[in-house]
Design a protein around this motif. Structure first.
Motif, short mmCIF file in Angstrom:
data_model
loop_
_atom_site.label_atom_id
_atom_site.label_comp_id
_atom_site.label_asym_id
_atom_site.label_seq_id
_atom_site.Cartn_x
_atom_site.Cartn_y
_atom_site.Cartn_z
N LYS A 175 0.79 -1.29 -0.03
CA LYS A 175 -0.06 -0.08 0.13
C LYS A 175 0.85 1.33 -0.02
O LYS A 175 0.50 2.05 -0.66
N GLU A 176 1.99 1.18 0.64
CA GLU A 176 2.94 2.30 1.07
C GLU A 176 3.36 2.74 -0.79
O GLU A 176 3.46 3.80 -1.01
N TYR A 177 3.62 1.61 -1.29
CA TYR A 177 4.13 1.99 -2.64
C TYR A 177 3.25 2.03 -3.75
O TYR A 177 3.46 2.28 -4.85
N GLY A 178 2.06 1.73 -3.50
CA GLY A 178 0.69 1.96 -4.29
C GLY A 178 0.68 0.86 -5.34
O GLY A 178 0.15 1.12 -6.41
N TYR A 179 1.24 -0.32 -4.93
CA TYR A 179 1.09 -1.25 -6.03
C TYR A 179 -0.12 -2.03 -5.80
O TYR A 179 -0.88 -2.20 -4.36
N THR A 180 -0.82 -2.72 -6.60
CA THR A 180 -1.90 -3.77 -6.56
C THR A 180 -1.39 -5.21 -6.15
O THR A 180 -0.24 -5.75 -6.38
N GLN A 181 -2.32 -6.03 -5.58
CA GLN A 181 -1.88 -7.55 -5.32
C GLN A 181 -1.56 -8.03 -6.52
O GLN A 181 -0.49 -8.84 -6.93
N SER A 182 -2.31 -7.79 -7.84
CA SER A 182 -1.82 -8.46 -9.02
C SER A 182 -0.39 -7.95 -9.45
O SER A 182 0.18 -8.71 -10.12
N TYR A 183 -0.07 -6.69 -9.16
CA TYR A 183 1.24 -6.17 -9.62
C TYR A 183 2.23 -6.91 -8.94
O TYR A 183 3.17 -7.36 -9.55
N VAL A 184 2.18 -7.17 -7.75
CA VAL A 184 3.15 -7.81 -7.02
C VAL A 184 3.11 -9.30 -7.25
O VAL A 184 4.39 -9.85 -7.52
N ALA A 185 2.08 -9.84 -7.40
CA ALA A 185 1.92 -11.41 -7.78
C ALA A 185 2.88 -11.51 -9.06
O ALA A 185 3.50 -12.55 -9.28
N ASN A 186 2.42 -10.70 -10.08
CA ASN A 186 3.35 -10.87 -11.37
C ASN A 186 4.74 -10.63 -11.23
O ASN A 186 5.57 -11.39 -11.87
N TYR A 187 5.11 -9.67 -10.36
CA TYR A 187 6.62 -9.21 -10.16
C TYR A 187 7.31 -10.49 -9.46
O TYR A 187 8.36 -10.89 -9.94
N ILE A 188 6.56 -11.20 -8.71
CA ILE A 188 7.15 -12.31 -8.00
C ILE A 188 6.96 -13.56 -8.92
O ILE A 188 7.28 -14.85 -8.39
N VAL A 191 3.72 -15.30 -9.29
CA VAL A 191 2.88 -16.23 -8.61
C VAL A 191 1.63 -15.73 -8.97
O VAL A 191 1.40 -14.43 -9.52
N SER A 192 0.68 -16.73 -8.62
CA SER A 192 -0.79 -16.17 -8.95
C SER A 192 -1.08 -14.99 -7.82
O SER A 192 -0.76 -15.04 -6.78
N LYS A 193 -2.21 -14.26 -8.21
CA LYS A 193 -2.67 -13.11 -7.12
C LYS A 193 -3.13 -13.92 -5.99
O LYS A 193 -2.98 -13.48 -4.79
N ASN A 194 -3.94 -15.06 -6.29
CA ASN A 194 -4.49 -15.78 -5.04
C ASN A 194 -3.35 -16.35 -4.17
O ASN A 194 -3.48 -16.18 -2.88
N SER A 195 -2.26 -16.80 -4.65
CA SER A 195 -1.00 -17.21 -3.65
C SER A 195 -0.36 -15.99 -3.10
O SER A 195 -0.09 -16.01 -1.95
N TYR A 196 -0.48 -14.88 -3.88
CA TYR A 196 0.17 -13.62 -3.04
C TYR A 196 -0.79 -13.37 -2.13
O TYR A 196 -0.05 -12.99 -0.87
#
Length: 73
Positions: free
Chosen positions: A10-23, A25-30
């Motif tokens: 939230k501090e960085y303004g990212y969505t769960q989907s963005y972070v999941a894609n970055y690492i 994994v699926s959004k559900n896993s993240y």
């Protein structure tokens, strides 16, 4: 175990989907990592530390020092 993932995301303004894609994994896993329902694999944890420019210890709530290492300019 409670991690700082949601707070950092939230501090960085990212969505769960963005972070999941970055690492890679699926959004559900993240979402499970964020909630603490599933442990974060080591490779994902390292990628998150790079993404948020912090230490794995900070992400894992093992320290309150967000920037324990000298930053490169």
């Amino acid at each position: 175990m409670e991690f700082r993932l949601k707070e950092l995301r939230k501090e960085y303004g990212y969505t769960q989907s963005y972070v999941a894609n970055y690492i890679y994994v699926s959004k559900n896993s993240y979402a499970k990592y964020e909630s603490g329902a599933t442990e974060i694999p080591l490779d994902g944890l390292i990628k998150l530390a790079i993404l948020y420019d912090t230490s794995t210890d900070y992400i894992l709530n093992l320290t309150d020092e967000e920037f324990p290492y000298k930053r490169k300019k």
